[in-house]
Design an enzyme around this catalytic site. Structure first.
Site, PDB file in Angstrom:
ATOM      1  N   GLY A 190       0.814  -1.206   0.000  1.00 14.69           N
ATOM      2  CA  GLY A 190       0.000   0.000   0.000  1.00 14.69           C
ATOM      3  C   GLY A 190       0.852   1.263   0.000  1.00 14.69           C
ATOM      4  O   GLY A 190       1.270   1.712  -1.062  1.00 14.69           O
ATOM      5  N   SER A 210       5.420  -5.455  -2.726  1.00 10.05           N
ATOM      6  CA  SER A 210       5.112  -4.064  -3.035  1.00 10.05           C
ATOM      7  C   SER A 210       5.617  -3.160  -1.908  1.00 10.05           C
ATOM      8  O   SER A 210       6.799  -3.187  -1.601  1.00 10.05           O
ATOM      9  CB  SER A 210       3.610  -3.905  -3.278  1.00 10.05           C
ATOM     10  OG  SER A 210       3.335  -2.676  -3.883  1.00 10.05           O
ATOM     11  N   TYR A 211       4.752  -2.370  -1.266  1.00  8.61           N
ATOM     12  CA  TYR A 211       5.240  -1.516  -0.181  1.00  8.61           C
ATOM     13  C   TYR A 211       5.724  -2.338   1.021  1.00  8.61           C
ATOM     14  O   TYR A 211       6.422  -1.814   1.892  1.00  8.61           O
ATOM     15  CB  TYR A 211       4.183  -0.501   0.263  1.00  8.61           C
ATOM     16  CG  TYR A 211       4.798   0.641   1.044  1.00  8.61           C
ATOM     17  CD1 TYR A 211       5.380   1.722   0.385  1.00  8.61           C
ATOM     18  CD2 TYR A 211       4.846   0.628   2.434  1.00  8.61           C
ATOM     19  CE1 TYR A 211       5.985   2.744   1.085  1.00  8.61           C
ATOM     20  CE2 TYR A 211       5.445   1.652   3.142  1.00  8.61           C
ATOM     21  CZ  TYR A 211       6.013   2.703   2.470  1.00  8.61           C
ATOM     22  OH  TYR A 211       6.626   3.720   3.167  1.00  8.61           O
ATOM     23  N   ASP A 217       6.000  -6.731 -14.420  1.00  8.42           N
ATOM     24  CA  ASP A 217       5.426  -5.697 -13.551  1.00  8.42           C
ATOM     25  C   ASP A 217       6.021  -4.344 -13.907  1.00  8.42           C
ATOM     26  O   ASP A 217       7.242  -4.185 -13.913  1.00  8.42           O
ATOM     27  CB  ASP A 217       5.730  -6.031 -12.087  1.00  8.42           C
ATOM     28  CG  ASP A 217       5.303  -4.929 -11.137  1.00  8.42           C
ATOM     29  OD1 ASP A 217       4.313  -4.231 -11.436  1.00  8.42           O
ATOM     30  OD2 ASP A 217       5.963  -4.759 -10.101  1.00  8.42           O
ATOM     31  N   HIS A 246       2.968  -7.852 -10.878  1.00  6.16           N
ATOM     32  CA  HIS A 246       3.315  -7.241  -9.601  1.00  6.16           C
ATOM     33  C   HIS A 246       3.090  -8.197  -8.431  1.00  6.16           C
ATOM     34  O   HIS A 246       3.873  -8.223  -7.486  1.00  6.16           O
ATOM     35  CB  HIS A 246       2.467  -5.982  -9.428  1.00  6.16           C
ATOM     36  CG  HIS A 246       2.825  -5.151  -8.242  1.00  6.16           C
ATOM     37  ND1 HIS A 246       4.084  -4.625  -8.051  1.00  6.16           N
ATOM     38  CD2 HIS A 246       2.090  -4.727  -7.182  1.00  6.16           C
ATOM     39  CE1 HIS A 246       4.097  -3.910  -6.931  1.00  6.16           C
ATOM     40  NE2 HIS A 246       2.904  -3.973  -6.386  1.00  6.16           N
TER      41      HIS A 246
END
Length: 505
Positions: free
Chosen positions: A82, A181-182, A428, A482
């Site tokens: 996020g 991701s984050y 990605d 991703h």
């Protein structure tokens, strides 16, 4: 050795039986999940879920016991990114124990089937909604929704300490931290907190062995400079566009000479136009345009494109130097935006401001299932009146990126002997593999396994890897986006199992 020889097969069987009984009985029975709406068969292993409270923050977890050997298989904590996205993203769409099929009619209740590539096949796995305010995690004190990298790591470490007190039978098991991701920030900052606790003698002692990061945010410079070579290498931009961008902007977008900034913006917009309409999470996949995509509810549907937003759209001028453009990442909002160190805007907040939606992907199944009262009751999540509605990504939190570059964290952890697997879906465009490949190489570790293909369990080339000293591996997954396990579930389970088992990938 002589004493060991006296054990009969029957004795060993009894020991194994006792260990399994301990696992079943020691876990808190009020957290046991006995059924799930939409699934009409027996679970292949035990499931537990509930809340652990940390300083007025109620953090929700869903725990799936390993289907292989719970007593010895690693415990893996999974974190989505996020910041502000629920780890049920991983549970529903990636490597959870079920595959979720849409109902036969629009809005019909999802049907659950067993996932043959679930990561619970080989590990005990915890899905954690973090920080408080995300997913089913909540607080009665709204100020608790103001947080950042450092505080999130502290809270998650405290969560794990309490979780292992509630599940003490798993404390001796190897522990791995994982995410995407984050969570490229969540994972190394948390692993560092755990390592500090171990070094200080914090109890219970966590048996941390290593960590895994998929398509992870790491460092402003490497991440920001990853897009241009990726787009060129994937034939998304022409040689002419690539050469013009490099000639005017250089190869470091965070350090464009002042005299070139205006022209650099102009050239860069040509690149952006070429990428308009692509699914940034997987350039091979179609861009989903869902019904009602022209309104602003929190969903992953998109009405327009995946074009990185321009400075004008962000209320900036075209003279704003590229040097302040920072990558916004996460499962939800991949574009170049003006994000200084400090408060990181969530994608729902930006969506409301810009009258736009999250590009190309669809979260309707998870949203429907997790907001059904019967499901929330079955998994011991608080009702909507207490914890709010479930959203894949939320705008309830105010999040500060305050830990800086992750490279020093990786250096510190690998130097201490912790194993690290950095993996990237090679299609990605949100967090391109080119950035991850570059920063892992920048550590300067000796190459001990030269760049080579690796094979999946069906004997096909699944991607490429390069192994470094200090137990660091960089790995790509061919054709994945991703969220690697969502696109390539077999291959994801293959490298996951081999890494956990200490086998050559």
């Amino acid at each position: 050795m002589a004493a060991m020889a006296k054990f009969s097969v029957l004795s060993l069987c009894c020991m194994l039986f006792v260990s399994l009984v301990v696992i079943i009985e020691a876990a808190p029975q009020n957290s046991l999940v006995t059924h799930l709406p939409g699934f009409n068969a027996n679970f292949p292993s035990k499931h537990y879920s509930g809340y652990i409270s940390i300083d007025g923050k109620n953090l929700f977890y869903y725990f799936v016991v390993s289907e292989r050997n719970p007593a010895s298989d690693p415990v893996v904590l999974w974190l989505n990114g996020g910041p502000g996205c629920s780890s049920f993203d991983g549970f529903v769409y990636e490597h959870g124990p079920f595959n979720f099929a849409e109902g036969k009619s629009k809005g019909a209740f999802p049907v659950l089937h067993l996932n043959p590539y679930s990561w619970s096949k080989v590990s005990n796995i915890i899905y954690l909604d973090s920080p408080a305010g995300v997913g089913f995690s909540y607080s009665q004190n709204q100020t608790k929704y103001i947080t950042g990298d450092i505080q999130t790591a502290l809270d998650t470490h405290a969560f794990l300490l309490q979780w292992f007190q509630q599940f003490p039978e798993f404390q001796p098991n190897p522990l791995y931290i994982s995410g995407e991701s984050y969570a490229g920030v969540y994972v190394p900052t948390l692993a560092s907190q755990i390592a500090k606790g171990i070094n200080k003698g914090t109890k219970p002692t966590l048996n941390l062995k290593g960590y895994l990061v998929g398509n992870g945010v790491t460092d402003y410079r490497f991440d920001s400079n990853a897009l241009v070579p990726f787009a060129h290498g994937m034939a998304l931009i022409s040689d002419k566009i690539f050469q013009e961008v490099v000639a005017t902007c250089g190869t470091d977008l965070l350090n464009v000479p002042p005299s070139n900034r205006s022209l650099c913006n102009e050239k860069f917009q040509r690149l952006e136009r070429a990428l308009d309409g692509l699914n940034r999470y997987d350039i091979l996949e179609p861009c989903y345009h869902g019904p009602g995509a022209d309104n602003n509810k929190n969903s992953k549907e998109n009405k327009t494109s995946s074009l990185p937003l321009s400075f004008q759209q962000l209320g900036k001028t075209t003279e704003k130097p590229l040097g302040v453009r920072k990558r916004m990442f996460g499962r939800a909002w991949p574009f170049l935006a003006n994000v200084e160190d400090g408060i990181v805007p969530s994608w729902p907040q930006l969506a409301k401001t810009l009258n736009s939606r999250v590009p190309c992907v669809n979260d309707e199944v998870a949203t429907l299932w997790l907001n059904t009262a019967e499901v929330r009751e079955a998994i011991h999540a608080k009702p909507e009146s207490v914890a709010g509605s479930w959203e894949l990504c939320t705008d309830r939190i105010t999040y500060s990126r305050d830990a800086g570059s992750m490279i020093p964290y990786h250096q510190n952890l690998t130097t201490q002997g912790y194993r690290a697997l950095i993996f990237s879906g090679d299609h990605d465009m949100c967090v391109p593999y080119t950035g991850s490949e570059a920063w892992t190489a920048s550590l300067g570790y000796k190459i001990v396994d030269e760049w080579r293909p690796w094979l999946s369990s069906d004997d096909q080339i699944a991607g490429y890897l390069q192994g470094y000293a200090k137990n660091l591996t960089f790995l790509t997954v061919k054709g994945a986006g991703h969220t690697v396990p969502e696109y390539k579930p077999r291959e994801a389970l293959d490298f996951f199992q081999r890494f956990l088992d200490g086998k050559r990938i």
